[in-house]
Design a protein around this motif. Structure first.
Motif: not given
Length: 818
Positions: A470-480
């Motif tokens: 949920e953290i990854a979805r919320g911040i955005g996978y493109d932000s990784i």
């Protein structure tokens, strides 16, 4: 799931375009497969008809005075379904609407511009609109669209209709039942758009009068919670236009107010409901229980269904009145005469609903949701929305009755910030993580270790990795960030992949098209095959819990799927069709090994597990409208054989040979095996005429299958061979032999004859006719002879040929054809 964007906007405060909604949902794991725009012509307002008189110069026209708020317009109309006092949509001068009946057969609709005009000597300043002219979805009465009496005069039609924008086609992940609702998708869209999510606020909708009908749960393995509420003074009329339009856009047909309210609540909240005609409930109560063996109920679709023991049912004092979570009974359903209704808002156990749904072949939207074990809080949410809509329609509510479990405390999950960054390969701060979770209403406390309170609508979040997702979805996978890494050496065997890739390229080079069929097969395949009268595979791996009759067993061969696809594409193939497929086939493990079934060999992709053997296969299908130029023998079959030899020859360490092999699905006398040494590498043949007719395929249809486990996974390395220093010579001979002697046997005999200077042999022609004896045929072969140390002479070549002829005469009683 079809999702109207205008419905999402009830809960997402943003002016974002539908395409932005689609991108936001897709980025958060809810793939949007399509965006279907809904045209919304401008300058359409609500008007009230004040006068209506006959046109002085036309019998079929009427002259009306219409109040549109700021002014009153004179409009000439040919409508026959309007009356004084009706409120209708009015297209003002300058509006562009759609020509009635033009949006049919997939053609783009035609438009027309509304202008002030004179019709038969009378001025007309606008037009009353029909549903077709506004391109409204759903089914409507013919003529002008008649709106509700409370529609505000002069207001924009689309605002009153609460409709417009576009419709999204959304794929909802199977573990996200909250996504099967407008509210759930709106929450996700708001998070993706960084917009405000306006959670629905619903009054309790509870009356003071006790409900005359009680609820009870007899079997807790069927139902966890059951809410009920009685409503009196109901008029089961036509639904409000805004509700009917939203349902139509979501793919649901408007039927009546009560049915539409239950569907509306299900789509908006995700909670299935059911309305009973209260007068038809016997014994003053409904009970959730298991069915008794042989009980029967006539469902709302008019079908009498016999129930098995353990199926979930809702019963009144005398017997079943519906199949719980799947479909209600016709005997207790609401009708146009219904005045008092009883609302059921349940929480059923998912597994029994799913089993019964498949066993009865009754897949409904309610069953799809119930089988996912919905949260205990949801029945109250659905009840409150339904109560609000019923009260707005004039119904009087009773107190609520309930049975079963009550919702417990919300789940708490601990998640370490360091662990989240380690799994995601990121360096997010704790504040970023908290903000990401807050957008979907996850409450968090702590710093290095977060304690997350999971909202009731997210039963899929149960452990730390779920929170991290949920953290990854919320911040955005493109932000990784993308980080280049060096992978350690792997010992993965890529032989199967290399083999399949090599073969696929070679077949594609010969003009074959690759297809992919489902591994699961069933009634559709066996029914098509059964039309031929030929036996289907008897030993198939049957699924214990099939999704449907068309997905009942694992395919025993690639051939049936190829024939289904070929039947679809042959009519547009322009005289020739070539298909191939690479996939796995399955057989139950048998006491005796079948000749076509490989032994367990993981290196070759052959696995045995749970009593089923699985292995990779490649099969092909070829069809021709016409045969070859010489109709005396099947040139097309030889063409297929030659293609297989050309592809498999370089992958074989031994010479290829052909043997006759009859198979039930091939034409008698027109099938065989291709061998490399003592191993079968392919089987091929002409399709049995009955099978070709069963699939509506031409007579000249052929099929083949490769035994990949007997074929090299990599092309052998070519060994250097010096060029010949001396020329070869050729000798063509034609020998007469009995008709049962195969050309392959003759060529093998030539190779084994011990003739000096022999290099190769190839059969190139066969003749049967009046020039040879009855029961015999003539086979012509080319023999290549060569010496390595000198040029071969005619005398040496003739002597070698005589040795060959003598060997053939001895083995096959062959004679040279003069």
């Amino acid at each position: 799931m079809r999702v109207p964007v205008s419905w999402l906007r009830d809960f997402v405060k943003t002016d974002a375009k539908p395409e932005a909604f689609a991108s936001a949902l897709t980025a958060r794991g809810f793939t949007v497969d399509g965006v279907s725009p809904q045209p919304t012509p401008e300058r359409i307002v609500i008007g009230r008809i004040e006068t209506l008189t006959r046109h002085p110069n036309a019998d079929r026209l009427l002259v009306s005075t219409v109040d549109v708020g700021q002014e009153k317009l004179q409009i000439v109309t040919g409508a026959t379904n309007v009356a004084v006092g009706n409120k209708v949509p009015i297209a003002l001068a300058g509006a562009i609407v759609y020509a009635r009946g033009s949006a049919t057969n997939g053609a783009p609709p035609q438009t027309k511009k509304i202008e002030a005009s004179t019709l038969r000597g009378v001025e007309s300043n606008g037009m009353m609109c029909s549903p077709d002219e506004l391109l409204l979805p759903g089914e409507h009465d013919d003529g002008i669209l008649i709106m509700e009496d409370n529609a505000p005069v002069g207001q924009d039609f689309w605002q009153v209709a609460r409709f417009g924008d576009a419709v999204l086609d959304v794929d909802v992940p199977s573990n996200r039942p909250d996504g099967l609702s407008i509210v759930g998708l709106a929450r996700e869209a708001a998070a993706g758009l960084h917009a405000t999510f306006a959670a629905p606020v619903l009054d309790q909708g509870i009356g003071e009068v006790a409900s005359p009908i009680a609820v009870d749960i007899e079997d807790a393995a069927i139902c966890r919670r059951l809410l009920g509420q009685h409503f009196s003074g109901v008029t089961n009329r036509r639904s409000p236009m805004w509700m009917a339009l939203r349902l139509a856009a979501a793919g649901v047909r408007s039927i009546s107010l009560l049915v539409d309210i239950s569907n509306y609540v299900q789509i908006e909240t995700g909670q299935p409901l059911h309305f009973y005609d209260a007068a038809k409930i016997r014994g003053g109560k409904i009970v959730a229980r298991s069915a008794r063996q042989g009980e029967k109920v006539v469902t709302l679709d008019g079908v009498e269904r016999t129930l098995s023991a353990g199926m979930p049912v809702i019963a009144d004092g005398e017997g079943p009145v519906g199949i719980a979570g799947i479909m209600g009974g016709a005997g207790s359903g609401v009708t146009s005469d219904t005045r008092d209704v009883f609302l059921e808002s349940p929480n059923f156990v998912g597994a029994p609903v799913r089993r019964a749904s498949f066993a009865l072949g009754l897949r409904t939207e309610g069953a799809l949701r119930h089988e996912k074990d919905l949260p205990l809080e949801l029945p109250e949410v659905g009840r409150r929305l339904a109560a609000r809509l019923l009260i707005e329609a004039g119904a009087t509510p009773s107190a609520v009755v309930e049975a079963g479990l009550k919702p417990g405390p919300l789940r708490r999950v601990r998640a370490r910030a360091q662990r989240a960054n380690a799994l995601l390969g990121a360096a997010f701060t704790t504040a970023q993580m908290k903000d990401a979770l807050a957008t979907i209403e996850f409450e968090t406390t702590g710093e290095s270790e977060l304690e997350v309170t999971v909202p009731y609508w997210r039963p899929d979040v149960v452990e730390e990795v779920d929170v991290i997702e949920e953290i990854a979805r919320g911040i955005g996978y493109d932000s990784i960030p993308d980080v280049a890494i060096v992978a350690a050496p792997q010992t993965v065997d890529e032989g199967l992949y290399d083999q399949e890739s090599l073969l696929a390229r070679r077949f594609a080079t010969l003009g074959y098209n690759e297809i992919v069929n489902l591994t699961l097969q069933g009634a559709r395949v066996t029914a098509a095959w059964g039309r031929s009268g030929l036996p289907f595979w008897q030993d198939v791996a049957i699924l214990s819990n099939p999704l449907s009759e068309d997905h009942r067993f694992l395919r025993p061969s690639l051939l049936p799927g190829l024939l289904i696809t070929a039947a679809k594409w042959w009519p547009r193939a322009h005289g020739e069709l070539r298909l191939f497929e690479i996939g796995h086939v399955f057989h139950p493990v048998r006491a005796e090994q079948h000749e076509d079934e490989p032994v367990h060999n993981p290196h070759a992709g052959v696995y045995t597990e749970n009593g089923v053997r699985e292995w990779p296969s490649l099969a092909g299908f070829v069809a021709f409208e016409k045969g070859g130029p010489d109709s005396s023998f099947d040139q097309r079959l030889l063409e297929i054989k030659g293609e297989l030899e050309a592809i498999l020859g370089p992958l074989s360490n031994a010479d290829l040979s052909v043997e006759v092999r009859e198979r039930a699905y091939f034409h008698p006398g027109a099938s065989g095996n291709l061998r490399a040494g003592d191993k079968v590498v392919a089987k091929f043949g002409r399709l049995h005429p009955k099978l070709a007719r069963a699939f509506d395929l031409p007579e000249l249809s052929y099929a083949f299958a490769l035994h990949l486990e007997n074929i090299a996974q990599h092309r052998p390395v070519e060994q250097y061979r010096s060029l010949h220093k001396f020329p070869a010579t050729r000798r063509d001979i034609a020998v007469v032999v009995p008709v049962n002697v195969q050309a392959a046997d003759l060529m093998n005999a030539v190779r084994q004859s011990g003739a000096p200077f022999f290099e190769s042999v190839c059969a190139f022609d066969e003749y049967r006719g009046p020039q040879v004896a009855t029961g015999h045929k003539s086979v012509a072969m080319t023999i290549v002879l060569r010496k390595n140390d000198a040029t071969i002479t005619d005398e040496e070549a003739n002597a070698s040929t005589e040795t060959v002829v003598a060997s053939l005469a001895k083995r096959f009683c062959a004679t040279l054809r003069e």
